[in-house]
Design a protein around this motif. Structure first.
Motif, PDB file in Angstrom:
ATOM      1  N   SER A 138       0.814  -1.225   0.000  1.00  0.00           N
ATOM      2  CA  SER A 138       0.000   0.000   0.000  1.00  0.00           C
ATOM      3  C   SER A 138       0.844   1.271   0.000  1.00  0.00           C
ATOM      4  O   SER A 138       0.307   2.371  -0.123  1.00  0.00           O
ATOM      5  CB  SER A 138      -0.948   0.006   1.201  1.00  0.00           C
ATOM      6  N   SER A 174      -1.144   4.145   1.481  1.00  0.00           N
ATOM      7  CA  SER A 174      -2.389   4.771   1.025  1.00  0.00           C
ATOM      8  C   SER A 174      -3.362   3.675   0.593  1.00  0.00           C
ATOM      9  O   SER A 174      -3.243   3.125  -0.505  1.00  0.00           O
ATOM     10  CB  SER A 174      -2.133   5.726  -0.147  1.00  0.00           C
ATOM     11  N   GLN A 176      -6.564   4.131   0.072  1.00  0.00           N
ATOM     12  CA  GLN A 176      -7.487   4.687  -0.918  1.00  0.00           C
ATOM     13  C   GLN A 176      -6.932   4.568  -2.329  1.00  0.00           C
ATOM     14  O   GLN A 176      -7.673   4.344  -3.290  1.00  0.00           O
ATOM     15  CB  GLN A 176      -7.777   6.156  -0.599  1.00  0.00           C
ATOM     16  N   ARG A 177      -5.625   4.697  -2.478  1.00  0.00           N
ATOM     17  CA  ARG A 177      -5.010   4.588  -3.802  1.00  0.00           C
ATOM     18  C   ARG A 177      -5.251   3.203  -4.400  1.00  0.00           C
ATOM     19  O   ARG A 177      -5.511   3.064  -5.592  1.00  0.00           O
ATOM     20  CB  ARG A 177      -3.508   4.876  -3.686  1.00  0.00           C
ATOM     21  N   LYS A 179      -7.787   1.169  -3.476  1.00  0.00           N
ATOM     22  CA  LYS A 179      -9.230   1.093  -3.740  1.00  0.00           C
ATOM     23  C   LYS A 179      -9.578   1.761  -5.067  1.00  0.00           C
ATOM     24  O   LYS A 179     -10.420   1.270  -5.824  1.00  0.00           O
ATOM     25  CB  LYS A 179     -10.004   1.762  -2.599  1.00  0.00           C
ATOM     26  N   ASN A 180      -8.917   2.869  -5.363  1.00  0.00           N
ATOM     27  CA  ASN A 180      -9.177   3.576  -6.616  1.00  0.00           C
ATOM     28  C   ASN A 180      -8.687   2.775  -7.821  1.00  0.00           C
ATOM     29  O   ASN A 180      -9.274   2.862  -8.908  1.00  0.00           O
ATOM     30  CB  ASN A 180      -8.488   4.946  -6.607  1.00  0.00           C
ATOM     31  N   PRO A 183     -11.563  -0.686  -8.001  1.00  0.00           N
ATOM     32  CA  PRO A 183     -12.815  -0.443  -7.280  1.00  0.00           C
ATOM     33  C   PRO A 183     -13.821  -1.589  -7.404  1.00  0.00           C
ATOM     34  O   PRO A 183     -14.772  -1.658  -6.625  1.00  0.00           O
ATOM     35  CB  PRO A 183     -13.358   0.831  -7.951  1.00  0.00           C
ATOM     36  N   THR A 187     -11.246  -4.180  -0.957  1.00  0.00           N
ATOM     37  CA  THR A 187      -9.876  -4.012  -0.478  1.00  0.00           C
ATOM     38  C   THR A 187      -9.849  -4.118   1.041  1.00  0.00           C
ATOM     39  O   THR A 187     -10.619  -3.439   1.730  1.00  0.00           O
ATOM     40  CB  THR A 187      -9.307  -2.646  -0.904  1.00  0.00           C
TER      41      THR A 187
END
Length: 210
Positions: A138, A174, A176-177, A179-180, A183, A187
């Protein structure tokens, strides 16, 4: 099948309600923490490790397997064999190993073994796994050719997959990175090294693969 093996399988089926044993491949790029995660799971549920951990890239050059890991969470259980696969890369360069104080001959040999290991990992993915745990660092950029290719192959095989965002103990992590980047898949954040969030990891394994 021998008598003892058949008896063992019968006993196992009795206690798992006849539930099929799942073979789960642990995939991802080199140094994402796949072996660390495989060892964490194996030690938590069996007391044994799967293989040695190392900061050297492509330390895992052959698929390693740990059988009969029964995971239980929230009334759900699954018995899995985990397969720790070599890190997949589009190219294995022997100079990567020179940075770790290896002689050139050793570096060339290891790069050849690592290349063979990548081919073996792809064979397991296409032929021999029932589901995939995809491990990403991550703290690194997930938008790579290898990750896009591998996740695409997993999806084309219609395999259940969980994305594990590893190394959340690092400051530059990160979630969120990741997950982006993917998507379409759930995750799960964790630190396999520190054992952070392993309860959720086991809940998701039991839910997705059970």
């Amino acid at each position: 099948m021998g008598l003892l093996t058949g008896l063992r399988n019968s006993i196992s089926n009795f206690f798992t309600g006849g539930q099929k044993q799942r073979r789960i491949g642990i995939y991802g790029p080199p140094n994402a923490g796949k072996t660390t995660l495989a060892n964490r799971i194996a030690r938590d549920w069996t007391g044994d490790a799967v293989g040695p951990e190392s900061q050297v890239p492509h330390e895992t050059r052959r698929a390693r397997r740990k059988e009969d890991i029964e995971i239980e969470r929230n009334g759900k259980s699954v018995t899995i064999d985990i397969v720790d696969t070599p890190g997949v890369a589009t190219k294995v360069d022997y100079t990567e190993f020179l940075d770790h104080d290896m002689e050139k001959d050793d570096a060339v040999r290891r790069s050849r073994e690592a290349t063979e290991g990548v081919a073996e990992a792809m064979h397991w993915l296409r032929e021999d796994v029932d589901g995939v745990i995809y491990v990403l660092d991550s703290a690194e950029d997930p938008f790579t050719q290898v990750n896009t290719m591998l996740v695409g192959i997993i999806e084309s095989q219609d395999l259940p997959v969980l994305i594990f965002a590893n190394k959340i103990d690092l400051e530059e992590s990160s979630i969120q990175r990741i997950k982006n980047a993917f998507p379409q898949h759930e995750t799960v954040p964790l630190s396999a090294l520190e054992g952070e969030n392993m309860d959720e990891v086991y809940e998701k394994i039991a839910e997705y693969f059970g």
